[in-house]
Design an enzyme around this catalytic site. Structure first.
Site, mmCIF file in Angstrom:
data_model
loop_
_atom_site.group_PDB
_atom_site.id
_atom_site.type_symbol
_atom_site.label_atom_id
_atom_site.label_comp_id
_atom_site.label_asym_id
_atom_site.label_seq_id
_atom_site.Cartn_x
_atom_site.Cartn_y
_atom_site.Cartn_z
ATOM 1 N N ASN A 9 0.880 -0.807 -0.170
ATOM 2 C CA ASN A 9 -0.012 -0.281 -0.093
ATOM 3 C C ASN A 9 1.003 1.225 0.008
ATOM 4 O OD1 ASN A 9 -1.766 2.125 0.425
ATOM 5 N ND2 ASN A 9 -2.304 1.237 2.723
ATOM 6 N N TRP A 10 1.353 2.006 -1.504
ATOM 7 C CA TRP A 10 1.921 2.816 -1.451
ATOM 8 C C TRP A 10 1.676 4.580 -0.776
ATOM 9 C CZ3 TRP A 10 3.912 2.356 -7.227
ATOM 10 C CH2 TRP A 10 4.202 0.939 -6.714
ATOM 11 N N LYS A 11 -0.073 4.250 -0.292
ATOM 12 C CA LYS A 11 -0.405 5.004 0.468
ATOM 13 C C LYS A 11 -0.064 6.739 -1.056
ATOM 14 C CE LYS A 11 -0.267 3.109 4.963
ATOM 15 N NZ LYS A 11 -0.156 3.654 6.155
ATOM 16 N N HIS A 95 -9.756 1.258 5.068
ATOM 17 C CA HIS A 95 -8.339 1.291 6.185
ATOM 18 C C HIS A 95 -8.475 2.216 6.910
ATOM 19 C CE1 HIS A 95 -4.267 2.563 6.752
ATOM 20 N NE2 HIS A 95 -4.165 1.233 5.988
ATOM 21 N N GLU A 97 -6.949 5.064 8.108
ATOM 22 C CA GLU A 97 -6.949 5.744 7.548
ATOM 23 C C GLU A 97 -7.471 6.935 7.011
ATOM 24 O OE1 GLU A 97 -2.716 5.653 5.624
ATOM 25 O OE2 GLU A 97 -1.823 4.636 7.659
ATOM 26 N N GLU A 167 -5.317 -4.871 10.846
ATOM 27 C CA GLU A 167 -4.500 -3.982 11.167
ATOM 28 C C GLU A 167 -4.717 -3.061 12.142
ATOM 29 O OE1 GLU A 167 -2.217 -2.630 7.285
ATOM 30 O OE2 GLU A 167 -4.037 -1.494 7.137
ATOM 31 N N GLY A 173 2.437 2.887 10.569
ATOM 32 C CA GLY A 173 3.312 3.497 11.007
ATOM 33 C C GLY A 173 4.321 3.918 12.255
ATOM 34 N N SER A 213 3.164 -2.402 9.968
ATOM 35 C CA SER A 213 5.643 -2.093 10.301
ATOM 36 C C SER A 213 5.551 -3.536 10.232
ATOM 37 C CB SER A 213 5.063 -1.897 12.173
ATOM 38 O OG SER A 213 4.599 -0.522 12.737
ATOM 39 N N GLY A 234 2.664 -0.688 4.323
ATOM 40 C CA GLY A 234 2.611 0.445 3.982
ATOM 41 C C GLY A 234 3.892 0.742 3.902
ATOM 42 N N GLY A 235 4.871 1.536 4.396
ATOM 43 C CA GLY A 235 6.191 2.424 4.225
ATOM 44 C C GLY A 235 6.952 1.652 3.454
HETATM 45 P P1 13P Z 1 2.917 0.448 7.841
HETATM 46 O O1 13P Z 1 3.479 -1.124 7.023
HETATM 47 O O2 13P Z 1 3.913 2.042 7.485
HETATM 48 O O3 13P Z 1 2.722 0.149 9.562
HETATM 49 O O4 13P Z 1 1.327 0.677 6.609
HETATM 50 C C1 13P Z 1 0.492 -1.023 7.302
HETATM 51 C C2 13P Z 1 -0.373 0.269 6.448
HETATM 52 O O5 13P Z 1 -1.375 0.739 6.674
HETATM 53 C C3 13P Z 1 -0.910 -1.030 5.409
HETATM 54 O O6 13P Z 1 -1.917 -0.397 5.115
#
Ligand code: 13P
Length: 259
Positions: A9-11, A95, A97, A167, A173, A213, A234-235
């Site tokens: 997930n590149w956000k 998600h 967020e 999640e 994050g 994470s 994510g990251g």
């Molecule tokens: P991180 O891997 O950056 O913690 O993010 C997880 C995430 O929200 C994937 O959708």
């Protein structure tokens, strides 16, 4: 056996040029994924470019959300059939967020999930508790509410096609991942609910991914847990070598029998 899935997930990251480079590096490193399905979810602006880069590759394209209507006066929104038209096969829904920043409700998330399925996309329904909810002992109540509402009106046969992602909000994050035991407990609970909502067989076939994470250093122990069927990253998915390492480790877990 459930084939593990790893989703990047590149956000809200990257220019179109950067997305092309990242997708190209992942494509070149993962030519024939064995025992794992790989998906990348770039921002909307880069979907068309990444679709081009991934043409003919086994790496699949996903989006980070969609609108629940197929078309209409919804300024700034993108619909499920538009995503399918671009070559997307997957879409994240719910998600945390978006739940927090956009105020997406369980009801809207349910509409999105059903819209995604109606247009042939695999929805990845994200659920997870906040730190406060965990502290107060509401982890299971929270994810149960999100799962039941998210899957409302979905038939047992359709449920087998849904992918779930647990999640925990406190793990996103932060660098602090849930332990395999913590995640395994919640995944097992979610699978139990699926048995009740659909059937035991359907529940056994649904992939439940862990996100929060995930890194090359912790993915092995996470996916070795029998209830964890892959990762939503994510990251660490923004770095091609790191993401590729995560995919390789998940693939090993996918081909190795779990206890
Ligand atoms: P991180 O891997 O950056 O913690 O993010 C997880 C995430 O929200 C994937 O959708």
């Amino acid at each position: 056996m459930r084939t593990p899935v790893v989703i990047g997930n590149w956000k809200m990251h990257g220019t179109v040029a950067e997305a092309r480079v990242l997708a190209g590096a992942i494509r070149d490193a993962i030519r024939r994924p064995r025992g794992v399905q790989v998906v990348v979810c770039p921002p909307f602006t880069a979907l068309a470019a990444v679709a081009e880069v991934l043409a003919g590759s086994p790496i699949q394209l996903g989006a980070q959300t969609c609108h629940h209507e197929p078309a209409g006066a919804h300024t700034g929104e993108i619909s499920a059939p538009m995503l399918a038209d671009l070559g997307c096969r997957w879409v994240l829904v719910g998600h945390s967020e978006r739940r927090k920043e956009i105020g997406e409700s369980d009801e809207v998330i349910n509409l999105k999930l059903r819209a995604a399925m109606a247009h042939g996309l695999t929805p990845v329904l994200c659920v997870g508790e906040t730190a406060e909810e965990r502290r107060q002992g509401f982890t299971f109540t929270t994810v149960e509410g999100q799962l039941r509402a998210g899957l409302a009106g979905v038939t047992a046969a359709q449920m087998e096609k849904v992918v779930l992602a647990y999640e925990p909000v406190w793990a996103i994050g932060t660098g602090v991942n849930a332990t395999p035991t913590q995640a395994g407990e919640v995944h097992g609970y979610l699978r139990g609910l699926l048995s009740e909502l659909a059937s035991k067989e359907a529940a056994q076939s649904v992939r439940i991914l862990y996100g929060g994470s995930v890194k090359p250093e912790n993915v092995d122990t996470l996916v070795a847990e029998p209830e964890i069927d892959g990762a939503l990253v994510g990251g660490a998915s923004l770095n091609a070598p790191g993401f590729v390492a995560i995919v390789r480790k998940a693939a090993r877990a996918g081909t190795a029998p779990k206890e």
